[in-house]
Motif scaffolding. Structure first.
Motif, PDB file in Angstrom:
ATOM      1  N   ARG A  52       0.598  -1.334  -0.017  1.00  0.00           N
ATOM      2  CA  ARG A  52       0.062  -0.160   0.034  1.00  0.00           C
ATOM      3  C   ARG A  52       0.585   1.418  -0.004  1.00  0.00           C
ATOM      4  O   ARG A  52       1.628   1.467   0.968  1.00  0.00           O
ATOM      5  CB  ARG A  52      -0.899  -0.132   1.282  1.00  0.00           C
ATOM      6  N   GLY A  53       0.641   2.188  -0.950  1.00  0.00           N
ATOM      7  CA  GLY A  53       1.178   3.478  -0.800  1.00  0.00           C
ATOM      8  C   GLY A  53       0.496   4.555  -0.265  1.00  0.00           C
ATOM      9  O   GLY A  53      -0.759   4.173  -0.048  1.00  0.00           O
ATOM     10  N   ASN A  54       1.016   5.675  -0.444  1.00  0.00           N
ATOM     11  CA  ASN A  54       0.216   6.955   0.304  1.00  0.00           C
ATOM     12  C   ASN A  54      -1.003   7.200  -0.597  1.00  0.00           C
ATOM     13  O   ASN A  54      -1.949   7.812  -0.138  1.00  0.00           O
ATOM     14  CB  ASN A  54       1.038   7.992   0.449  1.00  0.00           C
ATOM     15  N   CYS A  55      -1.084   6.912  -1.923  1.00  0.00           N
ATOM     16  CA  CYS A  55      -2.260   7.311  -2.671  1.00  0.00           C
ATOM     17  C   CYS A  55      -3.090   5.816  -3.164  1.00  0.00           C
ATOM     18  O   CYS A  55      -4.209   5.910  -3.783  1.00  0.00           O
ATOM     19  CB  CYS A  55      -1.808   7.525  -4.091  1.00  0.00           C
ATOM     20  N   ASP A  56      -2.657   4.776  -2.343  1.00  0.00           N
ATOM     21  CA  ASP A  56      -3.645   3.699  -2.412  1.00  0.00           C
ATOM     22  C   ASP A  56      -4.831   3.570  -1.206  1.00  0.00           C
ATOM     23  O   ASP A  56      -4.148   3.721  -0.078  1.00  0.00           O
ATOM     24  CB  ASP A  56      -3.110   2.212  -2.354  1.00  0.00           C
ATOM     25  N   TYR A  57      -5.985   3.468  -1.489  1.00  0.00           N
ATOM     26  CA  TYR A  57      -6.913   3.627  -0.529  1.00  0.00           C
ATOM     27  C   TYR A  57      -7.694   2.192  -0.318  1.00  0.00           C
ATOM     28  O   TYR A  57      -8.533   1.932   0.670  1.00  0.00           O
ATOM     29  CB  TYR A  57      -7.970   4.509  -0.914  1.00  0.00           C
ATOM     30  N   GLU A  58      -7.121   1.213  -0.889  1.00  0.00           N
ATOM     31  CA  GLU A  58      -7.435  -0.192  -0.704  1.00  0.00           C
ATOM     32  C   GLU A  58      -6.947  -0.682   0.574  1.00  0.00           C
ATOM     33  O   GLU A  58      -5.729  -0.794   0.578  1.00  0.00           O
ATOM     34  CB  GLU A  58      -7.167  -0.949  -1.965  1.00  0.00           C
ATOM     35  N   GLU A  59      -7.448  -1.066   1.541  1.00  0.00           N
ATOM     36  CA  GLU A  59      -6.940  -1.541   2.856  1.00  0.00           C
ATOM     37  C   GLU A  59      -6.487  -3.062   2.600  1.00  0.00           C
ATOM     38  O   GLU A  59      -5.832  -3.564   3.820  1.00  0.00           O
ATOM     39  CB  GLU A  59      -7.937  -1.293   4.041  1.00  0.00           C
ATOM     40  N   LYS A  60      -6.862  -3.672   1.634  1.00  0.00           N
ATOM     41  CA  LYS A  60      -6.249  -5.029   1.559  1.00  0.00           C
ATOM     42  C   LYS A  60      -4.788  -5.209   1.250  1.00  0.00           C
ATOM     43  O   LYS A  60      -4.295  -6.219   1.492  1.00  0.00           O
ATOM     44  CB  LYS A  60      -7.177  -5.895   0.634  1.00  0.00           C
ATOM     45  N   TYR A  61      -4.247  -4.141   0.895  1.00  0.00           N
ATOM     46  CA  TYR A  61      -2.901  -4.302   0.600  1.00  0.00           C
ATOM     47  C   TYR A  61      -1.988  -3.838   1.922  1.00  0.00           C
ATOM     48  O   TYR A  61      -2.363  -2.978   2.795  1.00  0.00           O
ATOM     49  CB  TYR A  61      -2.363  -3.012  -0.122  1.00  0.00           C
ATOM     50  N   PRO A  62      -0.926  -4.749   2.270  1.00  0.00           N
ATOM     51  CA  PRO A  62      -0.381  -4.569   3.510  1.00  0.00           C
ATOM     52  C   PRO A  62       0.726  -3.360   3.125  1.00  0.00           C
ATOM     53  O   PRO A  62       1.080  -3.026   2.337  1.00  0.00           O
ATOM     54  CB  PRO A  62       0.612  -5.791   3.546  1.00  0.00           C
ATOM     55  N   ASN A  63       1.143  -2.661   4.351  1.00  0.00           N
ATOM     56  CA  ASN A  63       2.174  -1.612   4.475  1.00  0.00           C
ATOM     57  C   ASN A  63       3.600  -2.099   3.960  1.00  0.00           C
ATOM     58  O   ASN A  63       4.314  -1.546   3.337  1.00  0.00           O
ATOM     59  CB  ASN A  63       1.978  -1.158   5.754  1.00  0.00           C
ATOM     60  N   GLU A  64       4.047  -3.431   4.211  1.00  0.00           N
ATOM     61  CA  GLU A  64       5.140  -3.973   3.800  1.00  0.00           C
ATOM     62  C   GLU A  64       4.826  -5.482   3.775  1.00  0.00           C
ATOM     63  O   GLU A  64       3.962  -6.198   4.243  1.00  0.00           O
ATOM     64  CB  GLU A  64       6.149  -3.572   5.148  1.00  0.00           C
ATOM     65  N   LEU A  65       5.743  -6.136   3.154  1.00  0.00           N
ATOM     66  CA  LEU A  65       6.000  -7.423   2.722  1.00  0.00           C
ATOM     67  C   LEU A  65       7.393  -7.807   2.893  1.00  0.00           C
ATOM     68  O   LEU A  65       8.255  -7.230   2.406  1.00  0.00           O
ATOM     69  CB  LEU A  65       5.397  -7.845   1.344  1.00  0.00           C
ATOM     70  N   VAL A  66       7.506  -9.017   3.434  1.00  0.00           N
ATOM     71  CA  VAL A  66       8.924  -9.844   3.311  1.00  0.00           C
ATOM     72  C   VAL A  66       8.720 -11.096   2.396  1.00  0.00           C
ATOM     73  O   VAL A  66       7.760 -11.954   2.563  1.00  0.00           O
ATOM     74  CB  VAL A  66       9.434 -10.151   4.480  1.00  0.00           C
ATOM     75  N   GLU A  67       9.495 -11.118   1.332  1.00  0.00           N
ATOM     76  CA  GLU A  67       9.539 -12.142   0.318  1.00  0.00           C
ATOM     77  C   GLU A  67      10.756 -13.031   0.244  1.00  0.00           C
ATOM     78  O   GLU A  67      11.778 -12.325   0.123  1.00  0.00           O
ATOM     79  CB  GLU A  67       9.025 -11.779  -1.132  1.00  0.00           C
ATOM     80  N   GLU A  68      10.424 -14.397   0.148  1.00  0.00           N
ATOM     81  CA  GLU A  68      11.776 -15.161  -0.004  1.00  0.00           C
ATOM     82  C   GLU A  68      12.240 -15.512  -1.270  1.00  0.00           C
ATOM     83  O   GLU A  68      11.053 -15.540  -2.228  1.00  0.00           O
ATOM     84  CB  GLU A  68      11.415 -16.307   0.798  1.00  0.00           C
ATOM     85  N   ALA A  69      13.241 -15.035  -1.677  1.00  0.00           N
ATOM     86  CA  ALA A  69      13.734 -15.196  -3.335  1.00  0.00           C
ATOM     87  C   ALA A  69      14.972 -15.842  -3.428  1.00  0.00           C
ATOM     88  O   ALA A  69      15.990 -15.501  -3.265  1.00  0.00           O
ATOM     89  CB  ALA A  69      13.711 -13.828  -3.755  1.00  0.00           C
ATOM     90  N   THR A  70      14.534 -17.247  -3.388  1.00  0.00           N
ATOM     91  CA  THR A  70      15.816 -18.417  -3.368  1.00  0.00           C
ATOM     92  C   THR A  70      16.955 -17.964  -2.402  1.00  0.00           C
ATOM     93  O   THR A  70      16.577 -18.249  -1.246  1.00  0.00           O
ATOM     94  CB  THR A  70      16.526 -18.326  -4.985  1.00  0.00           C
ATOM     95  N   THR A  71      17.922 -17.348  -2.740  1.00  0.00           N
ATOM     96  CA  THR A  71      19.098 -16.907  -1.479  1.00  0.00           C
ATOM     97  C   THR A  71      19.049 -15.774  -1.126  1.00  0.00           C
ATOM     98  O   THR A  71      20.063 -15.183  -0.589  1.00  0.00           O
ATOM     99  CB  THR A  71      20.422 -17.385  -2.424  1.00  0.00           C
ATOM    100  N   ALA A  72      17.851 -14.983  -1.114  1.00  0.00           N
ATOM    101  CA  ALA A  72      17.811 -13.772  -0.723  1.00  0.00           C
ATOM    102  C   ALA A  72      16.234 -13.556   0.045  1.00  0.00           C
ATOM    103  O   ALA A  72      15.334 -14.078  -0.294  1.00  0.00           O
ATOM    104  CB  ALA A  72      18.048 -12.629  -1.655  1.00  0.00           C
ATOM    105  N   LYS A  73      16.448 -12.348   0.740  1.00  0.00           N
ATOM    106  CA  LYS A  73      14.944 -12.208   1.375  1.00  0.00           C
ATOM    107  C   LYS A  73      14.758 -10.552   1.113  1.00  0.00           C
ATOM    108  O   LYS A  73      15.548  -9.778   1.114  1.00  0.00           O
ATOM    109  CB  LYS A  73      15.245 -12.096   2.955  1.00  0.00           C
TER     110      LYS A  73
END
Length: 171
Positions: A52-73
């Protein structure tokens, strides 16, 4: 692993769909760093991990995410809650808290990549309203065990070869 990173599309639909079509065979993960201004059930944003960005009003978006990408986070956020227009220090602290190797963010609409304390920071610029350059940019990140490679694309003209950068991974 390849990751497409886009941000600040501000209502664009066809362009997000086109990016999925163009890169679906080469990219493993699609990230949107916020300010899509789309509802979470909009077809164009399907397939993107999005925050979610400052111009996004959709509350279903989280403010942040952490994604596992093979050998990196990867830590994904828009950036407005971390004051990125002034400094990336708050993002650096948060990345360390969540154990991220890569931080993807937007908000400023300025394209940039930088390695700080072994953590790669990527702002893909903006698809709709770029600042600091005329190209409407996004980034494809290649993650390998020993390095990161960032390739910058102009939505209209394709890869901007002289902006391709490799960063050595500090483990």
């Amino acid at each position: 692993m390849k990751v497409l990173i886009v941000s600040d599309s501000h209502g664009l639909v066809n362009e997000l769909e086109e990016l999925k079509k163009r890169h679906k065979k080469e990219v493993d993960l699609f990230l949107h760093c916020g300010d899509s201004e789309l509802t979470a059930n909009e077809v164009a944003i399907e397939g993107y991990k999005s925050v979610r960005g400052n111009c996004d009003y959709e509350e279903k978006y989280p403010n942040e995410l952490v994604e596992e990408a093979t050998t990196a986070k990867i830590f994904l956020t828009h950036g407005h809650l971390y004051g990125v227009k002034s400094s990336v220090n708050n993002l650096l602290y948060r990345a360390k808290e969540v154990g991220a190797n890569i931080v993807c963010f937007g908000h400023s609409h300025y394209l940039g990549m930088e390695l700080i304390d072994g953590i790669l920071f990527i702002n893909p610029g903006s698809l709709r309203l770029p600042r600091g350059r005329i190209e409407k940019t996004y980034v494809i990140l290649t993650i390998s065990p020993d390095k990161y490679k960032t390739e910058v694309y102009d939505y209209v003209h394709g890869k901007i070869a002289n902006l391709t950068t490799e960063f050595s991974r500090e483990e």
